[in-house]
Design an enzyme around this catalytic site. Structure first.
Site, mmCIF file in Angstrom:
data_model
loop_
_atom_site.group_PDB
_atom_site.id
_atom_site.type_symbol
_atom_site.label_atom_id
_atom_site.label_comp_id
_atom_site.label_asym_id
_atom_site.label_seq_id
_atom_site.Cartn_x
_atom_site.Cartn_y
_atom_site.Cartn_z
ATOM 1 N N SER A 26 5.300 46.918 31.494
ATOM 2 C CA SER A 26 5.170 48.018 30.532
ATOM 3 C C SER A 26 6.219 49.088 30.829
ATOM 4 C CB SER A 26 3.778 48.635 30.662
ATOM 5 O OG SER A 26 3.677 49.295 31.915
ATOM 6 N N MET A 27 6.209 50.141 30.048
ATOM 7 C CA MET A 27 7.053 51.297 30.356
ATOM 8 C C MET A 27 6.580 51.909 31.680
ATOM 9 S SD MET A 27 7.759 53.128 26.726
ATOM 10 C CE MET A 27 8.904 54.312 27.434
ATOM 11 N N PHE A 28 7.484 52.454 32.430
ATOM 12 C CA PHE A 28 7.240 53.114 33.726
ATOM 13 C C PHE A 28 6.792 52.145 34.825
ATOM 14 C CE2 PHE A 28 5.954 56.005 30.265
ATOM 15 C CZ PHE A 28 6.943 56.962 30.377
ATOM 16 N N SER A 29 6.941 50.837 34.590
ATOM 17 C CA SER A 29 6.443 49.873 35.587
ATOM 18 C C SER A 29 7.470 49.596 36.687
ATOM 19 C CB SER A 29 6.050 48.564 34.891
ATOM 20 O OG SER A 29 7.171 47.997 34.250
ATOM 21 N N THR A 32 13.552 48.859 35.605
ATOM 22 C CA THR A 32 14.939 49.265 35.838
ATOM 23 C C THR A 32 15.191 49.478 37.329
ATOM 24 O OG1 THR A 32 15.069 50.244 33.638
ATOM 25 C CG2 THR A 32 16.714 50.969 35.232
ATOM 26 N N GLU A 98 16.702 46.526 29.172
ATOM 27 C CA GLU A 98 16.124 46.756 27.836
ATOM 28 C C GLU A 98 16.400 45.570 26.904
ATOM 29 O OE1 GLU A 98 14.135 49.176 27.501
ATOM 30 O OE2 GLU A 98 14.779 50.696 28.965
ATOM 31 N N CYS A 154 -1.997 53.419 35.521
ATOM 32 C CA CYS A 154 -2.640 53.971 34.324
ATOM 33 C C CYS A 154 -2.807 55.476 34.491
ATOM 34 C CB CYS A 154 -4.000 53.306 34.103
ATOM 35 S SG CYS A 154 -4.907 54.019 32.707
ATOM 36 N N CYS A 157 -6.812 56.451 34.268
ATOM 37 C CA CYS A 157 -7.811 56.145 35.310
ATOM 38 C C CYS A 157 -7.212 55.718 36.650
ATOM 39 C CB CYS A 157 -8.764 55.061 34.800
ATOM 40 S SG CYS A 157 -8.009 53.417 34.791
ATOM 41 N N CYS A 186 -3.941 51.024 31.509
ATOM 42 C CA CYS A 186 -4.551 49.733 31.844
ATOM 43 C C CYS A 186 -5.187 49.142 30.583
ATOM 44 C CB CYS A 186 -5.596 49.899 32.943
ATOM 45 S SG CYS A 186 -7.075 50.743 32.372
HETATM 46 P P1 ADP Z 1 10.784 51.010 33.599
HETATM 47 O O1 ADP Z 1 12.224 50.589 33.599
HETATM 48 O O2 ADP Z 1 9.832 49.864 33.784
HETATM 49 O O3 ADP Z 1 10.413 51.856 32.420
HETATM 50 P P2 ADP Z 1 11.619 52.682 35.788
HETATM 51 O O4 ADP Z 1 12.188 51.760 36.813
HETATM 52 O O5 ADP Z 1 12.594 53.409 34.916
HETATM 53 O O6 ADP Z 1 10.543 51.902 34.897
HETATM 54 O O7 ADP Z 1 10.735 53.807 36.476
HETATM 55 C C1 ADP Z 1 9.754 53.565 37.429
HETATM 56 C C2 ADP Z 1 9.377 54.939 38.010
HETATM 57 O O8 ADP Z 1 8.685 55.690 37.014
HETATM 58 C C3 ADP Z 1 8.415 54.928 39.164
HETATM 59 O O9 ADP Z 1 9.061 54.720 40.395
HETATM 60 C C4 ADP Z 1 7.826 56.340 39.099
HETATM 61 O O10 ADP Z 1 8.651 57.251 39.789
HETATM 62 C C5 ADP Z 1 7.924 56.704 37.633
HETATM 63 N N1 ADP Z 1 6.647 56.766 36.912
HETATM 64 C C6 ADP Z 1 6.343 57.668 35.943
HETATM 65 N N2 ADP Z 1 5.122 57.437 35.419
HETATM 66 C C7 ADP Z 1 4.616 56.353 36.050
HETATM 67 C C8 ADP Z 1 3.385 55.604 35.938
HETATM 68 N N3 ADP Z 1 2.439 55.926 35.066
HETATM 69 N N4 ADP Z 1 3.219 54.541 36.741
HETATM 70 C C9 ADP Z 1 4.186 54.197 37.643
HETATM 71 N N5 ADP Z 1 5.354 54.867 37.789
HETATM 72 C C10 ADP Z 1 5.590 55.930 37.006
HETATM 73 MG MG MG Z 2 13.725 50.754 32.192
#
Ligand code: ADP
Ligand code: MG
Length: 192
Positions: A26-29, A32, A98, A154, A157, A186
């Site tokens: 997902s996003m923020f996972s 990158t 992406e 999440c 929660c 989640c």
């Molecule tokens: P992605 O490319 O999957 O969007 P990134 O690699 O850019 O993710 O960013 C991951 C970073 O985002 C984590 O190391 C953390 O610092 C930050 N982050 C922000 N919100 C969250 C979240 N809800 N869960 C996990 N990491 C998060």
């Molecule tokens: Mg990314």
């Protein structure tokens, strides 16, 4: 932890077979972040690395790929997956961020690159904001030798987050945005 398959990288370039790695979630996972980590390690191994991203993704920077914790690495923005064929040259490793924004031709191109001996590392969102498979990602996962699914936390929660929840009432599949428009959730909190 993903163990990089370095098994054949000391062979002559001409004799090597390549392969495809997919990093999804997902996003923020941390997709990158993980992509940058692998590319940095390849550079430490003195391998030549080329990095691409779709021109549609200009959220932070026109050229670099940038993670949410602000690590970044230079990349070449491209319109179409076939642009990579002309730009990869003799590199050892191709990184793509992406990838969900490309059309399905990225699958064929990734296969071609792998067949020409390159290690191809592809990061992308596996699901859109509705929880449906996103663009070419399912097909890329089907042809990849290695798949890593990473998870966010999440924000409701604290559980393991698998979904990108859209906070704004727009129905287009592609809406570029950040914490203003999306949050990691989640399974349970995604359906609240
Ligand atoms: P992605 O490319 O999957 O969007 P990134 O690699 O850019 O993710 O960013 C991951 C970073 O985002 C984590 O190391 C953390 O610092 C930050 N982050 C922000 N919100 C969250 C979240 N809800 N869960 C996990 N990491 C998060
Ligand atoms: Mg990314």
């Amino acid at each position: 932890m993903f163990i990089e398959p370095y098994h054949n990288q000391h062979q002559q370039k001409e004799k090597r077979t390549g392969w495809i790695e997919v990093i999804c979630g997902s996003m923020f996972s941390g997709k990158t972040e993980e992509l940058i980590r692998r590319l940095n390690r390849a550079r430490i191994a003195k391998q030549e690395v080329k990095i691409f991203k779709p021109t549609v993704d200009t959220r932070y920077h026109a050229e670099d790929i940038v993670s949410h914790n602000a690590s970044s690495v230079g990349s070449v923005p491209i319109q179409h997956p076939s642009d990579m064929l002309a730009l990869v040259g003799n590199c050892d490793v191709v990184g793509i961020d992406e990838a969900q924004f490309f059309d399905n031709t990225v699958v064929d191109i990734a296969n071609k690159l792998a067949e020409s001996g390159k290690r191809v590392i592809i990061a992308g969102l596996d699901m859109d904001f509705l929880g449906n498979p996103f663009g070419p990602m399912p097909n890329l996962m089907a042809v990849a030798e290695y798949i890593t699914k990473v998870h966010a936390v999440c924000v409701v929660c604290g559980d393991v987050a698998n979904y990108s929840y859209r906070k704004i009432a727009v129905q287009d599949q592609v809406v570029l945005g950040e914490t203003d428009s999306y949050e990691a959730r989640c399974r349970k909190c995604f359906h609240l």
